[in-house]
Scaffold this motif. Structure first.
Motif, PDB file in Angstrom:
ATOM      1  N   THR A 125       0.711  -1.160  -0.194  1.00 11.73           N
ATOM      2  CA  THR A 125      -0.049  -0.033  -0.003  1.00 11.73           C
ATOM      3  C   THR A 125       0.977   1.166   0.099  1.00 11.73           C
ATOM      4  OG1 THR A 125      -1.912  -1.138   1.135  1.00 11.73           O
ATOM      5  CG2 THR A 125      -1.827   1.158   1.140  1.00 11.73           C
ATOM      6  N   PHE A 126       2.019   1.076   0.652  1.00  8.57           N
ATOM      7  CA  PHE A 126       2.860   2.242   0.367  1.00  8.57           C
ATOM      8  C   PHE A 126       3.238   2.564  -0.910  1.00  8.57           C
ATOM      9  CE2 PHE A 126       3.190   1.672   5.254  1.00  8.57           C
ATOM     10  CZ  PHE A 126       3.571   2.877   5.614  1.00  8.57           C
ATOM     11  N   VAL A 127       3.671   1.391  -1.650  1.00  7.41           N
ATOM     12  CA  VAL A 127       4.345   1.595  -3.057  1.00  7.41           C
ATOM     13  C   VAL A 127       2.977   2.204  -3.855  1.00  7.41           C
ATOM     14  CG1 VAL A 127       5.077   0.370  -5.223  1.00  7.41           C
ATOM     15  CG2 VAL A 127       5.956  -0.234  -2.570  1.00  7.41           C
ATOM     16  N   GLY A 128       1.796   1.673  -3.609  1.00  5.78           N
ATOM     17  CA  GLY A 128       0.448   2.158  -4.294  1.00  5.78           C
ATOM     18  C   GLY A 128       0.473   3.788  -4.143  1.00  5.78           C
ATOM     19  N   ALA A 129       0.772   3.821  -2.862  1.00  8.64           N
ATOM     20  CA  ALA A 129       0.366   5.473  -2.516  1.00  8.64           C
ATOM     21  C   ALA A 129       1.787   6.283  -3.101  1.00  8.64           C
ATOM     22  CB  ALA A 129       0.677   5.635  -1.309  1.00  8.64           C
ATOM     23  N   MET A 130       2.774   5.674  -3.442  1.00  8.61           N
ATOM     24  CA  MET A 130       3.930   6.466  -4.100  1.00  8.61           C
ATOM     25  C   MET A 130       3.855   6.543  -5.458  1.00  8.61           C
ATOM     26  SD  MET A 130       7.355   5.465  -1.864  1.00  8.61           S
ATOM     27  CE  MET A 130       7.414   3.725  -1.986  1.00  8.61           C
ATOM     28  N   ILE A 131       3.090   5.394  -6.218  1.00  7.30           N
ATOM     29  CA  ILE A 131       2.789   5.629  -7.583  1.00  7.30           C
ATOM     30  C   ILE A 131       1.697   6.770  -7.757  1.00  7.30           C
ATOM     31  CG2 ILE A 131       1.655   4.375  -9.319  1.00  7.30           C
ATOM     32  CD1 ILE A 131       4.352   3.470  -9.067  1.00  7.30           C
ATOM     33  N   SER A 132       0.913   6.819  -6.849  1.00  8.43           N
ATOM     34  CA  SER A 132      -0.019   7.798  -6.937  1.00  8.43           C
ATOM     35  C   SER A 132       0.200   9.089  -6.864  1.00  8.43           C
ATOM     36  CB  SER A 132      -1.217   7.545  -5.809  1.00  8.43           C
ATOM     37  OG  SER A 132      -2.453   8.610  -5.819  1.00  8.43           O
ATOM     38  N   ILE A 133       1.300   9.502  -5.939  1.00  7.58           N
ATOM     39  CA  ILE A 133       2.056  10.527  -5.670  1.00  7.58           C
ATOM     40  C   ILE A 133       2.611  11.034  -6.933  1.00  7.58           C
ATOM     41  CG2 ILE A 133       3.751  11.914  -4.702  1.00  7.58           C
ATOM     42  CD1 ILE A 133       3.072  10.467  -2.134  1.00  7.58           C
ATOM     43  N   ALA A 134       3.510   9.959  -7.742  1.00 13.80           N
ATOM     44  CA  ALA A 134       4.265  10.281  -8.847  1.00 13.80           C
ATOM     45  C   ALA A 134       3.364  10.835 -10.001  1.00 13.80           C
ATOM     46  CB  ALA A 134       4.959   9.154  -9.236  1.00 13.80           C
ATOM     47  N   LEU A 135       2.131   9.972 -10.166  1.00 16.04           N
ATOM     48  CA  LEU A 135       1.048  10.154 -11.132  1.00 16.04           C
ATOM     49  C   LEU A 135       0.763  11.855 -10.956  1.00 16.04           C
ATOM     50  CD1 LEU A 135      -0.647   9.001 -13.542  1.00 16.04           C
ATOM     51  CD2 LEU A 135      -2.305   8.647 -11.663  1.00 16.04           C
ATOM     52  N   GLU A 136       0.419  12.124  -9.744  1.00 17.06           N
ATOM     53  CA  GLU A 136       0.076  13.525  -9.405  1.00 17.06           C
ATOM     54  C   GLU A 136       0.776  14.449  -9.924  1.00 17.06           C
ATOM     55  OE1 GLU A 136      -2.939  16.514  -7.757  1.00 17.06           O
ATOM     56  OE2 GLU A 136      -3.167  14.269  -8.674  1.00 17.06           O
ATOM     57  N   GLU A 137       2.026  14.135  -9.730  1.00 18.60           N
ATOM     58  CA  GLU A 137       3.149  15.150 -10.018  1.00 18.60           C
ATOM     59  C   GLU A 137       3.765  15.053 -11.490  1.00 18.60           C
ATOM     60  OE1 GLU A 137       6.271  14.253  -7.057  1.00 18.60           O
ATOM     61  OE2 GLU A 137       5.197  15.222  -5.364  1.00 18.60           O
ATOM     62  N   GLY A 138       3.255  14.196 -12.290  1.00 20.34           N
ATOM     63  CA  GLY A 138       3.601  14.195 -13.612  1.00 20.34           C
ATOM     64  C   GLY A 138       4.775  13.246 -13.906  1.00 20.34           C
ATOM     65  N   SER A 139       5.197  12.675 -12.917  1.00 21.02           N
ATOM     66  CA  SER A 139       6.317  11.951 -13.229  1.00 21.02           C
ATOM     67  C   SER A 139       5.875  10.654 -14.180  1.00 21.02           C
ATOM     68  CB  SER A 139       7.440  11.502 -12.058  1.00 21.02           C
ATOM     69  OG  SER A 139       7.642  12.613 -11.298  1.00 21.02           O
ATOM     70  N   ILE A 140       4.952  10.210 -13.778  1.00 21.46           N
ATOM     71  CA  ILE A 140       4.110   9.021 -14.679  1.00 21.46           C
ATOM     72  C   ILE A 140       2.979   9.698 -15.202  1.00 21.46           C
ATOM     73  CG2 ILE A 140       2.561   7.036 -14.176  1.00 21.46           C
ATOM     74  CD1 ILE A 140       4.340   6.319 -11.755  1.00 21.46           C
ATOM     75  N   HIS A 141       2.991   9.321 -16.746  1.00 22.51           N
ATOM     76  CA  HIS A 141       2.040  10.070 -17.321  1.00 22.51           C
ATOM     77  C   HIS A 141       0.600   9.667 -17.301  1.00 22.51           C
ATOM     78  CE1 HIS A 141      -0.096   9.958 -21.281  1.00 22.51           C
ATOM     79  NE2 HIS A 141       0.151  11.307 -21.204  1.00 22.51           N
ATOM     80  N   SER A 142       0.471   8.237 -17.105  1.00 25.55           N
ATOM     81  CA  SER A 142      -0.965   7.543 -16.942  1.00 25.55           C
ATOM     82  C   SER A 142      -0.623   6.022 -16.567  1.00 25.55           C
ATOM     83  CB  SER A 142      -1.563   7.686 -18.279  1.00 25.55           C
ATOM     84  OG  SER A 142      -2.863   6.873 -18.282  1.00 25.55           O
ATOM     85  N   LEU A 143      -1.580   5.719 -15.618  1.00 26.61           N
ATOM     86  CA  LEU A 143      -1.747   4.359 -15.367  1.00 26.61           C
ATOM     87  C   LEU A 143      -2.075   3.270 -16.326  1.00 26.61           C
ATOM     88  CD1 LEU A 143      -3.487   4.566 -11.897  1.00 26.61           C
ATOM     89  CD2 LEU A 143      -1.043   4.664 -12.193  1.00 26.61           C
ATOM     90  N   LYS A 144      -2.284   3.845 -17.469  1.00 28.72           N
ATOM     91  CA  LYS A 144      -2.458   3.082 -18.812  1.00 28.72           C
ATOM     92  C   LYS A 144      -1.470   3.000 -19.569  1.00 28.72           C
ATOM     93  CE  LYS A 144      -7.083   3.063 -18.354  1.00 28.72           C
ATOM     94  NZ  LYS A 144      -8.020   1.642 -18.181  1.00 28.72           N
ATOM     95  N   ASP A 145      -0.300   3.580 -19.092  1.00 26.24           N
ATOM     96  CA  ASP A 145       1.125   3.356 -19.806  1.00 26.24           C
ATOM     97  C   ASP A 145       1.665   1.913 -19.834  1.00 26.24           C
ATOM     98  OD1 ASP A 145       1.363   6.178 -20.293  1.00 26.24           O
ATOM     99  OD2 ASP A 145       2.792   6.612 -18.519  1.00 26.24           O
ATOM    100  N   PRO A 146       2.175   1.486 -20.612  1.00 27.30           N
ATOM    101  CA  PRO A 146       2.823   0.007 -20.684  1.00 27.30           C
ATOM    102  C   PRO A 146       4.061   0.007 -19.649  1.00 27.30           C
ATOM    103  CG  PRO A 146       3.238   1.247 -22.733  1.00 27.30           C
ATOM    104  CD  PRO A 146       2.410   2.034 -22.139  1.00 27.30           C
ATOM    105  N   VAL A 147       4.303  -1.026 -19.098  1.00 26.79           N
ATOM    106  CA  VAL A 147       5.528  -0.974 -17.964  1.00 26.79           C
ATOM    107  C   VAL A 147       6.589  -0.797 -19.028  1.00 26.79           C
ATOM    108  CG1 VAL A 147       6.583  -2.346 -16.610  1.00 26.79           C
ATOM    109  CG2 VAL A 147       4.382  -2.603 -16.485  1.00 26.79           C
ATOM    110  N   GLN A 148       6.770  -1.185 -20.230  1.00 29.74           N
ATOM    111  CA  GLN A 148       8.074  -0.927 -21.247  1.00 29.74           C
ATOM    112  C   GLN A 148       8.194   0.557 -21.167  1.00 29.74           C
ATOM    113  OE1 GLN A 148       7.663  -3.096 -24.755  1.00 29.74           O
ATOM    114  NE2 GLN A 148       8.310  -4.909 -23.853  1.00 29.74           N
ATOM    115  N   ARG A 149       7.403   1.328 -21.045  1.00 30.01           N
ATOM    116  CA  ARG A 149       7.705   2.913 -21.091  1.00 30.01           C
ATOM    117  C   ARG A 149       8.741   3.192 -20.445  1.00 30.01           C
ATOM    118  NH1 ARG A 149       3.487   8.085 -21.902  1.00 30.01           N
ATOM    119  NH2 ARG A 149       4.882   9.552 -21.437  1.00 30.01           N
ATOM    120  N   TYR A 150       8.703   2.580 -19.103  1.00 26.98           N
ATOM    121  CA  TYR A 150       9.528   2.987 -18.096  1.00 26.98           C
ATOM    122  C   TYR A 150      10.734   1.915 -17.814  1.00 26.98           C
ATOM    123  CZ  TYR A 150       5.671   6.020 -17.260  1.00 26.98           C
ATOM    124  OH  TYR A 150       4.596   6.910 -17.039  1.00 26.98           O
ATOM    125  N   VAL A 151      10.398   0.726 -18.067  1.00 26.37           N
ATOM    126  CA  VAL A 151      11.632  -0.174 -17.714  1.00 26.37           C
ATOM    127  C   VAL A 151      11.587  -0.894 -19.143  1.00 26.37           C
ATOM    128  CG1 VAL A 151      12.054  -2.595 -16.388  1.00 26.37           C
ATOM    129  CG2 VAL A 151      10.624  -0.722 -15.339  1.00 26.37           C
TER     130      VAL A 151
END
Length: 365
Positions: A125-151
């Motif tokens: 849940t901590f990791v899920g919350a951090m993903i949500s923060i990164a999404l809000e801040e714009g570091s992550i574009h969308s939860l629909k992004d393929p994992v390959q976009r980052y890894v």
């Protein structure tokens, strides 16, 4: 004497494996996950907040440990006091907080208020919350992004962050023991993956999904997950003690588990959850993280009682919690502004039993 030769070869292979600290040897010697693993594993330490937050306490000692009555065992007859029930379970720490006031705090099995307990999968849940923060801040574009976009070396182009968050990736990861005991978790993408199912079809709870999310988080933000947790959450919620995150020997955190801290500091994170990510007027986790849509609007293949790395108590009840192996809980009940924290050394009951236990307590408050 061929059997003697076979025995010698077997022993040589075993000790070679043991001396190299391979995953198999660690599974053989340590047997199963244990709350003492926090002392065995390497770790990275996150310092506490510069300014501490203290919950209020009633002027008189609470008697609810005796006054609250619960059913003693599954399908048991009669009732017993809550504290007697806890004392006869594997519970190590149990805290009840309502309206920022500690109604009950007790420690068992030689654990004290200053003794770190281990989270197991509460860490998810901590990791899920951090993903949500990164999404809000714009570091992550969308939860629909393929994992390959980052890894880039992730092997499946059709698996998205949303699939990882909801355990619908369909991936068959390396064995859970490999992830838990491995000395080089960062090599996870070097392991041979295959599919159990196509993404978005079925829910299967996998530690590998969370470990991949931590890799996405680091690439997206340019900050190691341990430092990100420190900056974005731990240093901002009035924690009193350091948090230790167990790592492999290379320093990669076991993202799917193994946050080690005092029960009361975990309660501070629970307060953050209870207030939908808001800490005394500062929005730390986006409130949208706690907006759980109706089951029919959630990602395909999702489990009705799970959403974005957070467990749900009923589809539409607005009750949510973080949970870990052996019955670790940060249990949030917004209708009465109640938070329950429980940590244990082993599991004696399934979640359904603890859910009924929590609901019985809440009904009497």
């Amino acid at each position: 004497m061929p059997h003697h030769r076979t025995l010698r070869i077997g022993l040589l292979l075993f000790f070679a494996c043991y001396l190299s600290s391979c995953t198999l040897s660690r599974r053989l010697t340590l047997n199963a996950p244990d709350f003492q693993d926090q002392l065995r594993f390497a770790h990275t330490e996150i310092p506490p907040a510069a300014s501490n937050f203290s919950f209020s306490r009633p002027p008189a000692k609470s008697e609810i440990g005796q006054s609250i009555q619960v059913v003693p065992i599954p399908f048991g007859l009669g009732t017993v006091g809550m504290e007697e029930y806890l004392n006869n379970s594997a519970t190590q720490a149990f805290i009840i907080i309502r309206n920022d006031t500690v109604l009950y705090e007790q420690y068992f099995r030689e654990i004290s208020a200053n003794h770190p307990v281990t989270s197991f999968s509460i860490a998810k849940t901590f990791v899920g919350a951090m993903i949500s923060i990164a999404l809000e801040e714009g570091s992550i574009h969308s939860l629909k992004d393929p994992v390959q976009r980052y890894v880039s070396d992730f092997p499946f182009e059709d698996v998205t962050l949303e699939h990882l968050l909801n355990h619908t990736s369909g991936i068959r990861y390396p064995a859970e023991g490999w992830l838990y005991y491995c000395n080089h978790i960062d090599r996870i993408c070097e392991k041979k993956f295959d599919r159990r199912a196509e993404p978005g079809q079925t829910f299967r709870y996998e530690n590998g999904n969370t470990q991949m999310l931590s890799m996405v988080l680091e690439v997206a933000t340019g900050i190691e997950p341990v430092e990100y947790l420190s900056q974005k959450i731990w240093s901002r919620i009035g924690t009193e003690n350091a948090l230790r995150w167990s790592t492999d020997k290379g320093g990669t955190p076991k993202a799917f588990c193994c946050l080690n801290a005092t029960a009361m500091d975990f309660a501070r994170f629970g307060r953050l959850m209870l207030n939908r990510g808001n800490w005394n007027g500062e929005q730390i986790i986006p409130a949208s993280y706690f907006d759980v849509p109706p089951a029919e609007e959630r990602p395909e293949g999702s489990f009705a009682r799970y959403y974005n790395h957070m467990w749900l108590e009923g589809e539409d009840a607005g009750i949510y919690f973080a949970a870990g192996l052996y019955g670790q809980y940060i249990y949030v009940y917004p209708p009465k502004n109640i938070l329950i924290v429980r940590f244990a050394k082993e599991n004696l009951h399934l979640h359904a039993v603890w859910s009924e236990f929590f609901q019985t307590i809440i009904a009497q408050l």
